[in-house]
Motif scaffolding. Structure first.
Motif, PDB file in Angstrom:
ATOM      1  N   THR A   1       0.864  -1.183   0.000  1.00 61.22           N
ATOM      2  CA  THR A   1       0.000   0.000   0.000  1.00 61.22           C
ATOM      3  C   THR A   1       0.901   1.234   0.000  1.00 61.22           C
ATOM      4  OG1 THR A   1      -0.075   0.443   2.378  1.00 61.22           O
ATOM      5  CG2 THR A   1      -1.601  -1.240   1.538  1.00 61.22           C
ATOM      6  N   GLU A   2       0.282   2.387  -0.105  1.00 57.40           N
ATOM      7  CA  GLU A   2       1.081   3.619  -0.081  1.00 57.40           C
ATOM      8  C   GLU A   2       1.589   3.920   1.329  1.00 57.40           C
ATOM      9  OE1 GLU A   2      -1.330   6.561  -2.031  1.00 57.40           O
ATOM     10  OE2 GLU A   2      -1.172   5.531  -3.975  1.00 57.40           O
ATOM     11  N   HIS A   3       1.147   3.118   2.305  1.00 53.58           N
ATOM     12  CA  HIS A   3       1.569   3.366   3.690  1.00 53.58           C
ATOM     13  C   HIS A   3       2.409   2.227   4.244  1.00 53.58           C
ATOM     14  CE1 HIS A   3      -1.346   6.552   3.418  1.00 53.58           C
ATOM     15  NE2 HIS A   3      -2.221   5.661   2.984  1.00 53.58           N
ATOM     16  N   THR A   4       2.771   1.253   3.413  1.00 54.84           N
ATOM     17  CA  THR A   4       3.556   0.114   3.902  1.00 54.84           C
ATOM     18  C   THR A   4       4.878   0.597   4.486  1.00 54.84           C
ATOM     19  OG1 THR A   4       2.550  -1.352   2.278  1.00 54.84           O
ATOM     20  CG2 THR A   4       4.667  -2.040   3.177  1.00 54.84           C
ATOM     21  N   SER A   5       5.237   0.019   5.617  1.00 57.90           N
ATOM     22  CA  SER A   5       6.472   0.427   6.295  1.00 57.90           C
ATOM     23  C   SER A   5       7.655  -0.414   5.802  1.00 57.90           C
ATOM     24  CB  SER A   5       6.290   0.244   7.808  1.00 57.90           C
ATOM     25  OG  SER A   5       7.487  -0.187   8.411  1.00 57.90           O
ATOM     26  N   PRO A   6       8.702   0.247   5.315  1.00 56.75           N
ATOM     27  CA  PRO A   6       9.893  -0.500   4.882  1.00 56.75           C
ATOM     28  C   PRO A   6      10.479  -1.353   6.004  1.00 56.75           C
ATOM     29  CG  PRO A   6      10.028   1.801   4.141  1.00 56.75           C
ATOM     30  CD  PRO A   6       8.837   1.703   5.041  1.00 56.75           C
ATOM     31  N   ASP A   7      10.430  -0.849   7.232  1.00 56.96           N
ATOM     32  CA  ASP A   7      11.009  -1.619   8.346  1.00 56.96           C
ATOM     33  C   ASP A   7      10.202  -2.892   8.607  1.00 56.96           C
ATOM     34  OD1 ASP A   7      13.010   0.203   8.701  1.00 56.96           O
ATOM     35  OD2 ASP A   7      12.009   1.275  10.342  1.00 56.96           O
ATOM     36  N   ASP A   8       8.887  -2.784   8.500  1.00 58.12           N
ATOM     37  CA  ASP A   8       8.049  -3.966   8.724  1.00 58.12           C
ATOM     38  C   ASP A   8       8.309  -5.012   7.634  1.00 58.12           C
ATOM     39  OD1 ASP A   8       5.875  -5.364  10.157  1.00 58.12           O
ATOM     40  OD2 ASP A   8       4.777  -5.079   8.268  1.00 58.12           O
ATOM     41  N   VAL A   9       8.441  -4.554   6.402  1.00 61.48           N
ATOM     42  CA  VAL A   9       8.725  -5.473   5.291  1.00 61.48           C
ATOM     43  C   VAL A   9      10.070  -6.161   5.515  1.00 61.48           C
ATOM     44  CG1 VAL A   9       9.292  -5.576   2.826  1.00 61.48           C
ATOM     45  CG2 VAL A   9       7.309  -4.243   3.596  1.00 61.48           C
ATOM     46  N   GLU A  10      11.053  -5.378   5.915  1.00 61.96           N
ATOM     47  CA  GLU A  10      12.380  -5.958   6.124  1.00 61.96           C
ATOM     48  C   GLU A  10      12.348  -6.973   7.271  1.00 61.96           C
ATOM     49  OE1 GLU A  10      15.673  -3.253   6.235  1.00 61.96           O
ATOM     50  OE2 GLU A  10      17.086  -4.858   6.738  1.00 61.96           O
ATOM     51  N   ALA A  11      11.649  -6.622   8.348  1.00 62.61           N
ATOM     52  CA  ALA A  11      11.565  -7.554   9.486  1.00 62.61           C
ATOM     53  C   ALA A  11      10.898  -8.856   9.048  1.00 62.61           C
ATOM     54  CB  ALA A  11      10.795  -6.912  10.637  1.00 62.61           C
ATOM     55  N   GLY A  12       9.832  -8.757   8.243  1.00 58.44           N
ATOM     56  CA  GLY A  12       9.133  -9.954   7.767  1.00 58.44           C
ATOM     57  C   GLY A  12      10.016 -10.806   6.876  1.00 58.44           C
ATOM     58  N   ALA A  13      10.800 -10.138   6.044  1.00 54.03           N
ATOM     59  CA  ALA A  13      11.697 -10.869   5.147  1.00 54.03           C
ATOM     60  C   ALA A  13      12.823 -11.527   5.941  1.00 54.03           C
ATOM     61  CB  ALA A  13      12.271  -9.921   4.100  1.00 54.03           C
ATOM     62  N   GLU A  14      13.384 -10.782   6.890  1.00 61.17           N
ATOM     63  CA  GLU A  14      14.499 -11.301   7.704  1.00 61.17           C
ATOM     64  C   GLU A  14      14.079 -12.542   8.478  1.00 61.17           C
ATOM     65  OE1 GLU A  14      17.829 -10.159   8.115  1.00 61.17           O
ATOM     66  OE2 GLU A  14      17.195  -9.309   6.196  1.00 61.17           O
ATOM     67  N   SER A  15      12.843 -12.532   8.971  1.00 60.71           N
ATOM     68  CA  SER A  15      12.385 -13.665   9.787  1.00 60.71           C
ATOM     69  C   SER A  15      12.067 -14.886   8.918  1.00 60.71           C
ATOM     70  CB  SER A  15      11.136 -13.266  10.577  1.00 60.71           C
ATOM     71  OG  SER A  15      10.030 -13.190   9.687  1.00 60.71           O
ATOM     72  N   GLY A  16      12.075 -14.707   7.599  1.00 58.57           N
ATOM     73  CA  GLY A  16      11.778 -15.830   6.707  1.00 58.57           C
ATOM     74  C   GLY A  16      10.289 -15.988   6.428  1.00 58.57           C
ATOM     75  N   LEU A  17       9.459 -15.148   7.049  1.00 64.30           N
ATOM     76  CA  LEU A  17       8.012 -15.290   6.864  1.00 64.30           C
ATOM     77  C   LEU A  17       7.559 -14.802   5.497  1.00 64.30           C
ATOM     78  CD1 LEU A  17       5.155 -15.775   8.282  1.00 64.30           C
ATOM     79  CD2 LEU A  17       5.135 -13.287   8.552  1.00 64.30           C
ATOM     80  N   ILE A  18       8.143 -13.702   5.048  1.00 74.25           N
ATOM     81  CA  ILE A  18       7.665 -13.036   3.836  1.00 74.25           C
ATOM     82  C   ILE A  18       8.565 -13.411   2.656  1.00 74.25           C
ATOM     83  CG2 ILE A  18       7.246 -10.780   2.753  1.00 74.25           C
ATOM     84  CD1 ILE A  18       5.336 -11.534   5.076  1.00 74.25           C
ATOM     85  N   THR A  19       7.946 -13.935   1.597  1.00 73.20           N
ATOM     86  CA  THR A  19       8.704 -14.351   0.409  1.00 73.20           C
ATOM     87  C   THR A  19       8.704 -13.259  -0.659  1.00 73.20           C
ATOM     88  OG1 THR A  19       8.208 -16.658   0.846  1.00 73.20           O
ATOM     89  CG2 THR A  19       8.796 -16.121  -1.413  1.00 73.20           C
ATOM     90  N   ALA A  20       7.665 -12.428  -0.669  1.00 71.42           N
ATOM     91  CA  ALA A  20       7.571 -11.379  -1.696  1.00 71.42           C
ATOM     92  C   ALA A  20       6.549 -10.345  -1.252  1.00 71.42           C
ATOM     93  CB  ALA A  20       7.140 -11.982  -3.034  1.00 71.42           C
ATOM     94  N   VAL A  21       6.579  -9.206  -1.919  1.00 72.00           N
ATOM     95  CA  VAL A  21       5.570  -8.167  -1.707  1.00 72.00           C
ATOM     96  C   VAL A  21       4.801  -8.039  -3.013  1.00 72.00           C
ATOM     97  CG1 VAL A  21       5.219  -5.695  -1.287  1.00 72.00           C
ATOM     98  CG2 VAL A  21       6.908  -6.966   0.060  1.00 72.00           C
ATOM     99  N   LYS A  22       3.481  -7.821  -2.885  1.00 70.92           N
ATOM    100  CA  LYS A  22       2.634  -7.824  -4.080  1.00 70.92           C
ATOM    101  C   LYS A  22       2.124  -6.427  -4.403  1.00 70.92           C
ATOM    102  CE  LYS A  22      -0.147  -9.428  -7.213  1.00 70.92           C
ATOM    103  NZ  LYS A  22      -0.582 -10.685  -7.796  1.00 70.92           N
ATOM    104  N   LEU A  23       2.350  -6.029  -5.641  1.00 70.06           N
ATOM    105  CA  LEU A  23       1.826  -4.741  -6.109  1.00 70.06           C
ATOM    106  C   LEU A  23       0.535  -4.954  -6.888  1.00 70.06           C
ATOM    107  CD1 LEU A  23       1.906  -1.713  -6.986  1.00 70.06           C
ATOM    108  CD2 LEU A  23       3.332  -2.434  -8.904  1.00 70.06           C
ATOM    109  N   TYR A  24      -0.538  -4.395  -6.366  1.00 67.97           N
ATOM    110  CA  TYR A  24      -1.796  -4.310  -7.106  1.00 67.97           C
ATOM    111  C   TYR A  24      -2.013  -2.846  -7.445  1.00 67.97           C
ATOM    112  CZ  TYR A  24      -3.193  -8.947  -5.335  1.00 67.97           C
ATOM    113  OH  TYR A  24      -3.261 -10.287  -5.028  1.00 67.97           O
ATOM    114  N   PRO A  25      -1.945  -2.460  -8.709  1.00 67.63           N
ATOM    115  CA  PRO A  25      -2.373  -1.101  -9.033  1.00 67.63           C
ATOM    116  C   PRO A  25      -3.832  -0.948  -8.562  1.00 67.63           C
ATOM    117  CG  PRO A  25      -1.288  -2.125 -10.915  1.00 67.63           C
ATOM    118  CD  PRO A  25      -1.521  -3.211  -9.901  1.00 67.63           C
ATOM    119  N   ALA A  26      -4.138   0.150  -7.888  1.00 63.93           N
ATOM    120  CA  ALA A  26      -5.477   0.301  -7.305  1.00 63.93           C
ATOM    121  C   ALA A  26      -6.545   0.116  -8.374  1.00 63.93           C
ATOM    122  CB  ALA A  26      -5.606   1.673  -6.653  1.00 63.93           C
ATOM    123  N   GLY A  27      -7.501  -0.765  -8.092  1.00 66.68           N
ATOM    124  CA  GLY A  27      -8.622  -0.984  -9.007  1.00 66.68           C
ATOM    125  C   GLY A  27      -8.356  -1.990 -10.108  1.00 66.68           C
ATOM    126  N   ALA A  28      -7.168  -2.620 -10.117  1.00 65.85           N
ATOM    127  CA  ALA A  28      -6.836  -3.503 -11.245  1.00 65.85           C
ATOM    128  C   ALA A  28      -7.598  -4.822 -11.213  1.00 65.85           C
ATOM    129  CB  ALA A  28      -5.334  -3.771 -11.276  1.00 65.85           C
TER     130      ALA A  28
END
Ligand SMILES: NC(=O)N[C@@H](CC(=O)O)C(=O)O
Ligand SMILES: [Zn+2]
Ligand SMILES: [Zn+2]
Length: 348
Positions: free
Chosen positions: A78-105
């Motif tokens: 989202t436009e408010h996603t926190s880079p630190d939260d994404v990094e923490a999720g990736a570091e812990s092995g939980l998050i494999t990727a981030v998904k971009l949905y253009p709004a309304g697509a």
């Protein structure tokens, strides 16, 4: 009997939904696939690492006893996603990727990204830590024809983004056009594409000829025959940049069979049978393992699965149910419009 044994496949783009629907569909994937990238477009979407942790637990709870299946979690950008939260999720092995949905697509994408500029801090962090971005590659502006939305996305969003952040690893998901295939092939690196089962089988006639057929409607919408042929050529080529992402996307029948039906095709249950048919038709059964079991893990940085599955070809057509019943309601199963003879041999 003809048969082929391949490493156990993975699904690099899957919608499992939640609640009763999740419980109704998960076995169709976990019976055959070892891992899947789980799409985050729930209502509300999976936007934080905490959301993904909780969703993963619900998925594991819904898994039938005895099934071994690893959900690979994604975050909904989202436009408010926190880079630190994404990094923490990736570091812990939980998050494999981030998904971009253009709004309304597409389905549940209204909370997606309107202004790419606002997503840049997260994308820069992802480039730095090597976390892939999965994209639903369609523009949403009303002046662009729905059949051109992927090609215009490449020119106006994806290519500028990749020039600006060449270190960012991008998966162009559910590629539906020759333009997409050509763009991936021409890239110097950091770009790959997933291809669905149904886009290898149907073109846009399936949706529109002889009456409007909502169960063939998905997004990106199926295109002309020349595009389907380009997808087939890429899938059976063995090229490591192309791999299976079924985009199996269940919606209950009342939400498909109505004046404004939802986009999504349910293929989890018969995907491997359909793919074996397609690859055999293309004289490329020896490339099925690369497409379904090897190229995806290599791209996402995993080992291929050690386990094997066997597909056997039988004389009589394999019968799949026309619909599955879930606690949320009936879901129509993808009908490839030809008899299927290949079947995954059930494991002991
Ligand atoms: N593919 C679809 O037609 N629908 C998907 C969303 C998506 O992948 O775009 C869904 O969640 O229903
Ligand atoms: Zn999509
Ligand atoms: Zn999808």
């Amino acid at each position: 009997m003809q048969s082929i044994t391949i490493r156990r496949p993975d699904d690099w783009h899957l919608h499992l939904r939640d609640g009763a629907m999740l419980e109704g569909v998960i076995a169709d994937t976990s019976r055959t696939f070892a891992r899947a990238i789980i799409m985050p477009n729930l209502v509300p979407p999976v936007v934080t690492t905490a959301d993904a942790t909780a969703y993963r637990e619900r998925i594991l709870k819904a898994l039938p006893a005895g099934h071994r299946f690893q959900p690979l979690m994604t975050l909904y950008l989202t436009e408010h996603t926190s880079p630190d939260d994404v990094e923490a999720g990736a570091e812990s092995g939980l998050i494999t990727a981030v998904k971009l949905y253009p709004a309304g697509a597409t389905t549940n994408s209204h909370g997606g990204v309107r202004d790419m500029e606002k997503a840049m801090p997260v994308l820069e962090r992802m480039a730095k830590i090597g976390l892939p971005l999965c994209v639903h590659g369609e523009v949403t502006t009303p002046d662009v024809d729905i059949f051109d939305r992927e090609a215009v996305f490449i020119d106006t969003v994806l290519d500028p983004l990749r020039r600006r952040l060449p270190e960012l690893k991008v998966t162009m998901e559910h590629v539906t056009t020759a333009d997409g295939i050509d763009y991936i092939k021409a890239a110097k690196g950091n770009l790959a594409g997933s291809i669905t089962t149904h886009h290898l089988i149907i073109n846009r006639n399936a949706i529109l000829v002889g009456g409007i057929r909502p169960h063939y409607y998905c997004l990106p919408v199926a295109k002309r025959e020349n595009h389907r042929l380009a997808l087939r050529a890429a899938a059976v080529s063995g090229d490591s940049r192309f791999f299976l992402g079924t985009d199996s996307a269940p919606h209950v029948d009342p939400l498909k069979e109505c004046a404004c039906g939802c986009a999504g095709i349910y293929t989890s249950i018969n995907t491997m049978s359909c793919l074996a048919h397609v690859f055999e038709e293309e004289g490329a059964l020896d490339k099925l393992e690369a497409f379904a079991s090897l190229n995806g893990p290599a791209w996402y940085g995993f080992q291929p699965n050690e386990e094997r599955i066997t597909l056997a070809k039988q004389a009589e057509p394999v019968v799949f149910p026309a619909k599955i019943e879930t606690g949320a309601g009936p879901v129509t199963v993808f009908d490839p419009m030809f008899p299927l003879h290949w079947q995954v041999v059930p494991q002991a």
